[in-house]
Design a protein around this motif. Structure first.
Motif, PDB file in Angstrom:
ATOM      1  N   GLY A 183       0.671  -1.294   0.070  1.00  0.00           N
ATOM      2  CA  GLY A 183      -0.006  -0.177  -0.045  1.00  0.00           C
ATOM      3  C   GLY A 183       0.947   1.306  -0.065  1.00  0.00           C
ATOM      4  O   GLY A 183       1.640   1.415   0.777  1.00  0.00           O
ATOM      5  N   VAL A 184       0.371   2.291  -0.915  1.00  0.00           N
ATOM      6  CA  VAL A 184       1.203   3.251  -0.964  1.00  0.00           C
ATOM      7  C   VAL A 184       0.374   4.639  -0.354  1.00  0.00           C
ATOM      8  O   VAL A 184       0.980   5.369   0.586  1.00  0.00           O
ATOM      9  N   SER A 185      -0.639   4.843  -0.678  1.00  0.00           N
ATOM     10  CA  SER A 185      -1.560   5.929  -0.183  1.00  0.00           C
ATOM     11  C   SER A 185      -3.064   5.750  -0.466  1.00  0.00           C
ATOM     12  O   SER A 185      -3.498   5.021  -1.482  1.00  0.00           O
ATOM     13  N   CYS A 186      -3.806   6.256   0.463  1.00  0.00           N
ATOM     14  CA  CYS A 186      -5.417   5.967   0.288  1.00  0.00           C
ATOM     15  C   CYS A 186      -6.048   7.193   0.619  1.00  0.00           C
ATOM     16  O   CYS A 186      -5.487   8.053   1.498  1.00  0.00           O
ATOM     17  N   ILE A 187      -7.035   7.540  -0.332  1.00  0.00           N
ATOM     18  CA  ILE A 187      -7.889   8.797   0.153  1.00  0.00           C
ATOM     19  C   ILE A 187      -9.339   8.550   0.116  1.00  0.00           C
ATOM     20  O   ILE A 187      -9.923   7.899  -0.845  1.00  0.00           O
ATOM     21  N   SER A 188      -9.722   9.017   0.962  1.00  0.00           N
ATOM     22  CA  SER A 188     -11.473   8.801   1.329  1.00  0.00           C
ATOM     23  C   SER A 188     -12.189   9.793   0.655  1.00  0.00           C
ATOM     24  O   SER A 188     -11.554  10.899   0.241  1.00  0.00           O
ATOM     25  N   SER A 189     -13.407   9.569   0.334  1.00  0.00           N
ATOM     26  CA  SER A 189     -14.451  10.574  -0.243  1.00  0.00           C
ATOM     27  C   SER A 189     -15.098  11.119   0.840  1.00  0.00           C
ATOM     28  O   SER A 189     -15.365  12.454   0.859  1.00  0.00           O
ATOM     29  N   THR A 190     -15.690  10.354   1.723  1.00  0.00           N
ATOM     30  CA  THR A 190     -16.625  10.834   2.672  1.00  0.00           C
ATOM     31  C   THR A 190     -16.255  11.722   3.794  1.00  0.00           C
ATOM     32  O   THR A 190     -16.946  12.563   4.163  1.00  0.00           O
ATOM     33  N   ASP A 191     -14.940  11.355   4.356  1.00  0.00           N
ATOM     34  CA  ASP A 191     -14.408  12.203   5.325  1.00  0.00           C
ATOM     35  C   ASP A 191     -13.045  12.824   5.162  1.00  0.00           C
ATOM     36  O   ASP A 191     -12.604  13.540   6.028  1.00  0.00           O
ATOM     37  N   GLY A 192     -12.578  12.540   3.875  1.00  0.00           N
ATOM     38  CA  GLY A 192     -11.316  13.437   3.269  1.00  0.00           C
ATOM     39  C   GLY A 192     -10.120  12.673   3.923  1.00  0.00           C
ATOM     40  O   GLY A 192      -8.910  13.313   3.928  1.00  0.00           O
ATOM     41  N   THR A 193     -10.283  11.735   4.642  1.00  0.00           N
ATOM     42  CA  THR A 193      -9.181  10.981   5.356  1.00  0.00           C
ATOM     43  C   THR A 193      -8.081  10.767   4.147  1.00  0.00           C
ATOM     44  O   THR A 193      -8.301   9.982   3.326  1.00  0.00           O
ATOM     45  N   ILE A 194      -6.745  10.924   4.484  1.00  0.00           N
ATOM     46  CA  ILE A 194      -5.515  10.728   3.663  1.00  0.00           C
ATOM     47  C   ILE A 194      -4.715   9.585   4.572  1.00  0.00           C
ATOM     48  O   ILE A 194      -4.258  10.270   5.722  1.00  0.00           O
ATOM     49  N   ASN A 195      -4.060   8.460   3.996  1.00  0.00           N
ATOM     50  CA  ASN A 195      -3.370   7.708   4.674  1.00  0.00           C
ATOM     51  C   ASN A 195      -2.139   7.345   3.774  1.00  0.00           C
ATOM     52  O   ASN A 195      -2.339   6.851   2.619  1.00  0.00           O
ATOM     53  N   THR A 196      -1.078   7.489   4.118  1.00  0.00           N
ATOM     54  CA  THR A 196       0.187   7.211   3.365  1.00  0.00           C
ATOM     55  C   THR A 196       1.347   6.674   4.008  1.00  0.00           C
ATOM     56  O   THR A 196       1.562   6.928   5.126  1.00  0.00           O
ATOM     57  N   ALA A 197       1.888   5.721   3.370  1.00  0.00           N
ATOM     58  CA  ALA A 197       2.796   4.793   3.873  1.00  0.00           C
ATOM     59  C   ALA A 197       4.058   5.690   4.160  1.00  0.00           C
ATOM     60  O   ALA A 197       4.552   6.602   3.488  1.00  0.00           O
ATOM     61  N   ASP A 198       5.110   5.465   5.280  1.00  0.00           N
ATOM     62  CA  ASP A 198       6.023   5.958   5.753  1.00  0.00           C
ATOM     63  C   ASP A 198       7.047   6.036   4.679  1.00  0.00           C
ATOM     64  O   ASP A 198       7.653   6.960   4.586  1.00  0.00           O
TER      65      ASP A 198
END
Length: 125
Positions: free
Chosen positions: A47-62
């Protein structure tokens, strides 16, 4: 049907930049989180990065934090991955994937039911 199409890959020198696009169709884009993964032959998909639509959350690998930026354009049903200061170890096939669950929990490849075909990124001098 659900379709995700990646584009923007290619050959770039170390320190260079690329912008990947994931263009989608066949589902309600605004309800889905979109993740970027990458895979090197013989290794697990990462996994590299993820972006939500409903809450705008972004999660990115270190491993890419501070160099890669994910964004989405809901009007164009497209997610982008801006990659800067690329390194040879970033060489991989990059895939985008979609799921309904938000990105506060990144999850693994099995947690994403819809996938694109991938685009090759090669970082080499």
């Amino acid at each position: 049907q659900v379709q995700l199409v990646e584009s923007g890959g290619g050959l770039v020198q170390p320190g260079g930049s690329l912008r990947l696009s994931c263009t989608t169709s066949g589902f309600t884009f605004g309800r889905y989180a979109i993740g970027w993964f990458r895979q090197v032959p013989g290794k697990e998909r990462e996994g590299v990065s993820c972006i939500s639509s409903t809450d705008g959350t972004i999660n990115t690998a270190d491993s890419v934090k501070g160099r890669f930026t994910i964004s989405r354009d809901n009007a164009r049903n497209t997610v982008y991955l801006e990659m800067n200061n690329l390194k040879p170890e970033d060489t991989a096939i990059y895939y985008c994937a979609a799921r309904l669950v938000v990105c506060s929990w990144f999850g693994g490849p099995d947690d994403y039911p819809h996938w694109g075909q991938g685009t090759q990124v090669t970082v080499s001098s």
